[in-house]
Every structure is written in C-alpha cells, then in structure tokens.
Design an enzyme around this catalytic site. Sequence first.
Site, PDB file in Angstrom:
ATOM      1  CE  LYS A  15       0.461   8.190   0.065  1.00  0.00           C
ATOM      2  NZ  LYS A  15      -0.345   6.960   0.087  1.00  0.00           N
ATOM      3  CE1 TYR A  27      -4.096  -1.773  -0.231  1.00  0.00           C
ATOM      4  CE2 TYR A  27      -3.183  -3.170   1.502  1.00  0.00           C
ATOM      5  CZ  TYR A  27      -4.154  -2.926   0.535  1.00  0.00           C
ATOM      6  OH  TYR A  27      -5.148  -3.844   0.319  1.00  0.00           O
ATOM      7  CB  SER A  28       0.918   4.293   2.133  1.00  0.00           C
ATOM      8  OG  SER A  28      -0.398   4.712   1.835  1.00  0.00           O
ATOM      9  CG  MET A  29       5.698   0.939   3.202  1.00  0.00           C
ATOM     10  SD  MET A  29       5.977  -0.627   4.081  1.00  0.00           S
ATOM     11  CE  MET A  29       7.495  -1.208   3.339  1.00  0.00           C
ATOM     12  CE1 TYR A  72       0.018   9.404   3.397  1.00  0.00           C
ATOM     13  CE2 TYR A  72      -1.885   8.149   4.145  1.00  0.00           C
ATOM     14  CZ  TYR A  72      -0.642   8.192   3.565  1.00  0.00           C
ATOM     15  OH  TYR A  72      -0.031   7.036   3.147  1.00  0.00           O
TER      16      TYR A  72
END
Length: 410
Positions: free
Chosen positions: A78, A74-76, A193
């Site tokens: 980014k 997921y947001s890793m 965020y």
Amino acid sequence: MIVARSKDPDQIGFDPARLARIDEHFGAYVDDGRLAGWQVVVTRRGEVAHSSTYGLRDRESGAPVEADTLWRIYSMTKPVTSVAAMMLWEEGRFELTDEISRWLPEFADLRVYSKGSTLKPYTVPAIEPIRVWHLLTHTAGLTYGFMQTSVVDGLYRAAGYDLYPPADVDLAGACAAFGELPLLFQPGTAWGYSVATDVLGRLVEVVSGQSLDAFFADRIFGPLGMTDTRWWVEGDEAERLAALYVPNPRGGSAVRHDGLGSLAYRKPGLLSGGGGLISSAADYHRFTQMLLRGGELDGARLLGPRTVRFMTRNHLPEGRDLGTLSTGGFAETTLDGVGFGLGFAVVDDPIPSRVPSSVGEYYWGGVASTAFWVDPAEEITALLFTQLMPSSTYPLRSQLRQLVYAALVD
C-alpha cells in the site's frame, strides 16, 4: 543485495547489548514453534545498527532464513502504491480533491448501505463522491470481504472478493465490481480499511497510461535499485521465498498453508496495489530510506520532501484518530492516538497505545505479520519480516518497538 550492519550501534545511539535482546526475544518464537523464522533490520541516521535472521524460511525443507530471503509483504504494498499516486500528483495530473469517477466512471452514482441483510440490503444515494484523498486515507466507504464485520463486506464475499479476488478478474474488472457494491459509509465520514488502495492502483494505471507493474518497475523499483521486489516468483528465485504459515488451532508449531502460499508462484490476474507484492529486506530497506530522506535515495528522487511530510501527517476529518473514526474489525495496528495520512498510519500521540514511539512516526504492515516503521524524529527505520497469517496472532510489532526504543540510549 543484502542488508549488513554498517555502523557500530553505540556510534549512533544504541546500546549493543540491548539491541541483542531483539534476537533473544524473537528467537523464542522460533524455538517453541510459533514462528518458522524471521528477519529484522533496524537503522538510524541512514546506518544499519542491527540486521539479523533466525530460524527457517521453509520448515519442511529445512531451508534457513537468509539475508536475501523473499517475503510476501501483502499490505506493505500500500505505501508503494500511495507513493506512485503522489508522484503523479506532483506532476499535476490530478488534485487530491478530484472525484475519481473522472477517470473511473464505474464509481459515479454510488449508493451507501443503510440497513438490511446481505440478501436484502437497503441503500441510499451517496451525498459525497469518492475523491482521490478518500482512497489514500481509507475514508472512501469501500471495505474488504475478509473483514467479516458488516453486511457490506458480506456482499463483497458474495461477489467473490474475500482475501483474494476471483481468479479470472483483473484490476479493471475488480474496480467495476466494487463500483456496483454499496459503500459502507458516506465518503469522508469514517475510516474503513479497504480495497481503496487497489482502486488507487487502477487510478495510477489510467492516469499514467501504464500498467501498475510497469509503472512500479519504471518509476520506483528501477530508480531505487529494488531488484528483488516483484508480483510473483518463478524458477530459481522461487527457492528464496519463505513458506506461509498459520497458527495451529490445536496448539504447538505453526502449520504450513500451501493453499494461500502457492498463489505467489504464478503471475496474478489482478495486480493488487493493496497487497500483491513480494520483496526482500534489502529492497524494502531502500524504500524506507527513501522516505526517511524526504523522497530521495542515492540521487534518485521520487518525491519532494514537502510531499513526504504532507503524506505523513494525519489527514483524517477534524484530525481525529482511528480509535474514534474506525468502523472496527481491524487488528493490524493500535487505533488510539493514531491518525492516518496519505498511505500510512501516523502517530499523533504514543501514550494511548502504551507502546513507545515518536509523534510523527509513520508505519504499516502486512497480513502475514510483516511490518515497518519510519521515525523522522529519531531518524530510525525498522523492518520485521516473517510469514504468519493473520498478523494479529502475536504482538510482534509492539514488542519490536519496545525492544528498539529501549535500546536507544543517547
């Protein structure tokens, strides 16, 4: 490719008995059912001091977590997208102060929410355009529909953008929709965020002339040897993907979430630079080692060392921290004493969080409770993988920090 211990812990400053507490502590989460399984990797000075797995990647089938298990990060995603953008920046393709509407005209003539409801919002003109650095720092005024803390994120949900986008929308279409929605705040005045990193991914596409998946493959995954990182799984590789779980509302063992979990088994319509990747511990280990080494790994240089140092300083207005600048509703990181750089949270002062770390440490995590950090001062990287959504369910990340720094004895 797997991550095996490459050095006796006591040779690089760790007490082996204290590192063993990691497995004991997180093993209890599996033994009582709160987690199905997990994987942890801790390194120092480029050497793996601790690498362990425990429990099941799929509780229902009985398949264990193995060294090559695949995880929804997921947001890793980014930080990967942020590195991609800064690679183009290093080539002089844009400046951080450039208005993004130069490449993404849908973000011209923006309006900002002022008051009212989701049925009748009142907006005012934006007095500052969204600039590239706003996307990298989450100060653009965009939001996420799943935040559920404001009228604006309610408008995102009404437009079909919750945790996932509408099934028939691609990245260009999503950005067109975001440009039609009001901003949560004037760009550069607060931290929220948001889908900013998805928009950044679209900027990478337009500036580079490549799709985001092609850019990642050619410029990041290929050079770093990240052979397991991908956007979806299929065929025999699908067996390696850990199942996704959520807490049991009635207590007891976590419950499998096949609805959200099944999305990883088909090609996505939208390549989400903010949360779309699946990876392995070995692959993300190589990514963090590249960062720790100043943008280079095994002869492949993605970024210059000064660029990495620039990215991992606090870029928030007036050097403020997230505790004072955040719009709220965010549970993936402790906010006090933490700034934000170009794609990473950055520790300015570890004391307010009451969690051990070093000044200058940078990190991020994903909504399914994955996490990483890089500590340049102590030359440490740490990775945690599991699949429990949401990430705020248990304090896994702060507890891992306690255990790792307590084991550092040199």
